[in-house]
Scaffold this active site. Sequence first.
Site, short mmCIF file in Angstrom:
data_model
loop_
_atom_site.label_atom_id
_atom_site.label_comp_id
_atom_site.label_asym_id
_atom_site.label_seq_id
_atom_site.Cartn_x
_atom_site.Cartn_y
_atom_site.Cartn_z
N LYS A 6 0.85 -1.20 0.00
CA LYS A 6 0.00 0.00 0.00
C LYS A 6 0.88 1.24 0.00
O LYS A 6 1.89 1.30 0.73
CB LYS A 6 -0.89 -0.03 1.25
CG LYS A 6 -1.91 1.09 1.32
CD LYS A 6 -2.76 0.94 2.58
CE LYS A 6 -3.85 1.98 2.66
NZ LYS A 6 -4.67 1.85 3.90
N SER B 196 -9.52 1.63 2.97
CA SER B 196 -8.71 2.37 2.04
C SER B 196 -7.64 1.53 1.33
O SER B 196 -7.05 2.01 0.36
CB SER B 196 -8.01 3.51 2.79
OG SER B 196 -7.17 3.00 3.80
N SER C 194 -9.53 -0.65 7.24
CA SER C 194 -9.00 -0.57 5.88
C SER C 194 -8.26 -1.78 5.35
O SER C 194 -7.97 -1.85 4.16
CB SER C 194 -8.08 0.64 5.76
OG SER C 194 -8.86 1.79 5.57
N1 GLN Z 1 -12.90 3.99 6.34
C1 GLN Z 1 -12.34 4.46 7.56
C2 GLN Z 1 -11.95 5.91 7.39
O1 GLN Z 1 -12.32 6.46 6.44
C3 GLN Z 1 -11.16 3.62 7.94
C4 GLN Z 1 -9.97 3.93 7.15
C5 GLN Z 1 -8.75 3.15 7.53
O2 GLN Z 1 -8.84 2.15 8.22
N2 GLN Z 1 -7.61 3.68 7.13
O3 GLN Z 1 -11.31 6.50 8.19
#
Ligand code: GLN
Length: 496
Positions: free
Chosen positions: A79, A154, A178
């Site tokens: 990532k 994400s 994420s």
């Molecule tokens: N979807 C969640 C957010 O928008 C979690 C994102 C993540 O785990 N980086 O913050």
Amino acid sequence: MNLHQLSAHKVIDLVSKKKVTAYEIIQDIYDRIDKVDSLVKAFLILNQEDAFRQAKEIDIKLKDGEQPLPLAGVAVAVKDIIVTKGIETTCGSKILKGFYPPYNATVIDKLMKAGAIIIGKTNMDEFAMGSSTENSAFGPTQNPWDLERVSGGSSGGSAAAVAADESFIALGTDTGGSVRQPASFCGVVGLKPTYGRVSRYGLIAYASSLDQIGPITKDVVDCALTMNIIAGHDNKDSTSADLEVPDYLRSCQEGIKNIKIGVPKEYFIKGIDIEVKDAVNKALKVFEKLGAKIEEVSLPHTEYSLPTYYLIATAEASSNLARYDGVQYGYRAKDCKNLSSMYERTRSEGFGKEVKRRIMLGTYALSSGYYDAYYLKAQKVRTLIREDFTQAFNKYDILITPTSPTPAFKLNEKIADPLTMYLSDIYTIPINLAGIPAISLNCGYTKSNLPIGLQIIGKPFEEETILRAAYNFEQNCEIEKRKPEICSIKDKENVE
Ligand code: GLN
């Protein structure tokens, strides 16, 4: 043989026994990327030159009779929030375009030392803020199971890359879900380790009290294998725990007879897709058959998780992202009149909409006069949420829930409404607030052939228990192992 379709442990076996070379593996992986990534868009950057060089080195060492390394020849996608020496690292943001880190994150060094080959950097929501990869400054990743749907977020690029056989293993990060949510949307395995289990040195910070790095893999054994390499204390990360790391592969081999499973009733309420609910209930029957004892449990503060998370995460983000001012990293606005206009324009041009929204929310929550009412209160509620889990784990070894209330949704379906987007992490966020580990793995498909994810939550630093439960489920669930359509279409083309 379609090498790219193999699991990582099969690849290691073949490379170690010199039945195929690491070079052939990497060649096949890049051919695969070449064929499908214009559709999936999992990668932001490829690392071909280095990857082939590393593969050659591995092959030479094996030929010279050296002991095979534990991840010899395994392609790993990373990532784009984890720093990689000399490879552009953008966090899915325009503001970091052109940032070439001068060092590797600890997880990268560990993987490379184990013989893994970093093949490229994967797409993500900008600064990991999102649940669909649509917040990437470089366009969304498409779900290999249905190209009109999101891959989750994400870490959507990482999950899609593994699902589409473009990589054997990928690294993601999980601040509120994420790793697990995109893994569930793409039908692969994703683990969020306990806070402190895996070093975060070299992970670009979003919300420092929540962020963790975790593996995304094709099966549970590959997940255990990756954890064996990346887990453990690191002097360079003061939040990493100085605890012994068990052999996760070995723990997979034990049974789960008499294991006590709690099923939180607050996770099966309005908003859950009926097919998701049915698949999870069916999965529970498999655990019962394997000798587990299952009971309903209550986590009474669940409903406060989302607001608590969006106060804490945005507050921490507003502080962490203050460093992007055009002075030291990446993007700088052109032709600015003075210093403050340079800051202002760099940040307004460099950050996307969602990132700006969160910086503003977080700054507000931390500002004098509001701090007690918002940030401090959120911290107190966080303690209550953590307490819910501590209580539950006095009685149960693991908890089981769906990973996400729905399967992968359509591109553009939620992007205009941040609140509905936030709801997609309702089952994963409490786990980050509590700092505990959880894994997502496939537990079936919807009628329209979309994967459904099951979440297994464990006690702090007991990743071995959730891996063991996940492995036992995977081996005994009798769910047909499907591949996304994109794979078969493209592979057929390949044969013809
Ligand atoms: N979807 C969640 C957010 O928008 C979690 C994102 C993540 O785990 N980086 O913050």
